[in-house]
Enzyme design. Structure first.
Site, PDB file in Angstrom:
ATOM      1  CG  ASP A  23      -2.337   1.355   1.290  1.00 47.59           C
ATOM      2  OD1 ASP A  23      -3.194   0.797   0.562  1.00 47.59           O
ATOM      3  OD2 ASP A  23      -1.956   1.854   1.904  1.00 47.59           O
ATOM      4  CB  SER A  24       0.270   4.420  -1.626  1.00 46.96           C
ATOM      5  OG  SER A  24      -0.634   4.768  -0.605  1.00 46.96           O
TER       6      SER A  24
ATOM      7  CG  HIS B 106      -6.049   5.745   3.823  1.00 47.52           C
ATOM      8  ND1 HIS B 106      -5.872   4.930   3.154  1.00 47.52           N
ATOM      9  CD2 HIS B 106      -4.971   5.826   5.103  1.00 47.52           C
ATOM     10  CE1 HIS B 106      -4.028   5.112   3.140  1.00 47.52           C
ATOM     11  NE2 HIS B 106      -4.022   5.398   4.535  1.00 47.52           N
TER      12      HIS B 106
ATOM     13  CD  GLU C 180      -1.965   7.907   5.393  1.00 42.42           C
ATOM     14  OE1 GLU C 180      -1.019   8.870   5.181  1.00 42.42           O
ATOM     15  OE2 GLU C 180      -1.738   7.102   5.002  1.00 42.42           O
TER      16      GLU C 180
ATOM     17  CB  CYS D  54      -2.778   0.730  -2.303  1.00 46.78           C
ATOM     18  SG  CYS D  54      -2.906   2.215  -3.696  1.00 46.78           S
TER      19      CYS D  54
ATOM     20  CB  CYS E 230      -9.881   4.953  -0.340  1.00 49.76           C
ATOM     21  SG  CYS E 230      -8.294   4.403   0.363  1.00 49.76           S
TER      22      CYS E 230
END
Length: 274
Positions: free
Chosen positions: A11-12, A195, A159, A74, A193
């Site tokens: 993942d990024s 996240h 994040e 991702c 996504c």
């Protein structure tokens, strides 16, 4: 003793840990290697070429670590890099290895969630601009109408540990309102996504109860399990020691602090310079 050949999960940043968490719960016996390219995150606003180059570098690193199978956990990397890597790079690098993404497993079953045949997609700018979801969904469910809304502020909220603050409500409500304004018939929202599951409590506040909210972790885990059952030539190469190793291209301290929230338990990472 069998050679260490973990399943790679990429993942990024941190989001892929929500997918890895579900994969490990479903398939605990395998070894796993996770890499978060935090130093170059977020991928969402970056160009197709940049995301492709970054993702390819990371895939090549996984291969050098002995991975025969890499999962791009991702959505942006899956949307902007996966097809090119599969078609152009894999045959040159090693035709016996495989790279999978998160878009295909989701689009294969998304039709099971909707009764109105209208779904909404919430994702990063990169995922929405790629049009990957409407294109892939049309292959399996040509009658489904897809509505998309980019929510670029959501990843930074997560994040920076702001996902549970009052300030997050404004941005969550704004993008859900924008999405639902596109059609009154949307009955399913896909969180495209990895996240976004951390925002689920906020999202539920602004989504009518009758709507289904779909996260990808369990879907990808089930799909991977099915893939390994159907592809014994790949499954037989994956080592089974129940070991999980974490790498980040940025600060290990920052990664470990954030990652524990996504993964649901403490994480100890190693720094990687690409």
């Amino acid at each position: 003793m069998k050679e260490y050949q973990p399943i790679g999960v990429f993942d990024s940043g941190y989001g892929g840990l929500t997918v890895l968490k579900e994969i490990v719960a479903k398939l605990p016996e395998y070894d796993y290697l996770y890499l978060g390219d935090n130093a170059r995150a977020p991928y969402g606003p970056r160009s197709f070429e940049t995301v492709y180059q970054y993702t390819l570098e990371c895939v090549e690193w996984f291969f050098k670590q002995g991975c025969s199978l890499v999962v791009l956990a991702c959505n942006t990397a899956s949307a902007k890099a996966l097809r090119t890597i599969q078609q152009n790079d894999l045959p040159k690098l090693d035709g016996s290895k495989r790279v999978l993404g998160v878009i295909r497993p989701t689009t294969e079953i998304i039709g099971n969630f909707t009764k109105t045949n209208e779904i909404g997609i919430l994702g990063t700018n990169g995922t929405v601009q790629s049009n990957s979801y409407p294109i892939e969904i049309a292959k399996f469910y040509p009658d489904i109408k897809v509505h998309q809304e980019a929510a670029p502020t959501w990843v930074p909220l997560v994040e920076n540990n702001e996902y549970d603050t009052p300030g997050a409500d404004y941005f969550v409500e704004k993008h859900i309102r924008n999405l639902l304004a596109q059609s009154q018939n949307i009955d399913t929202i896909l969180l495209a996504c990895t996240h976004y599951p951390l925002l689920i409590d906020k999202i539920k506040k602004y989504v009518p109860e009758k709507l289904s909210i779909v996260s990808q972790g369990k879907i990808v885990a089930d799909s991977l399990s099915d893939y390994l059952e159907r592809h014994s030539e790949i499954e037989s190469k994956c080592s089974k020691g129940g070991k999980i190793s974490f790498y980040t291209t940025d600060s290990t301290q920052d990664f470990d602090n954030h990652a524990a929230v996504f993964f649901g338990k403490p994480v100890k990472s190693t720094h990687l310079h690409l």
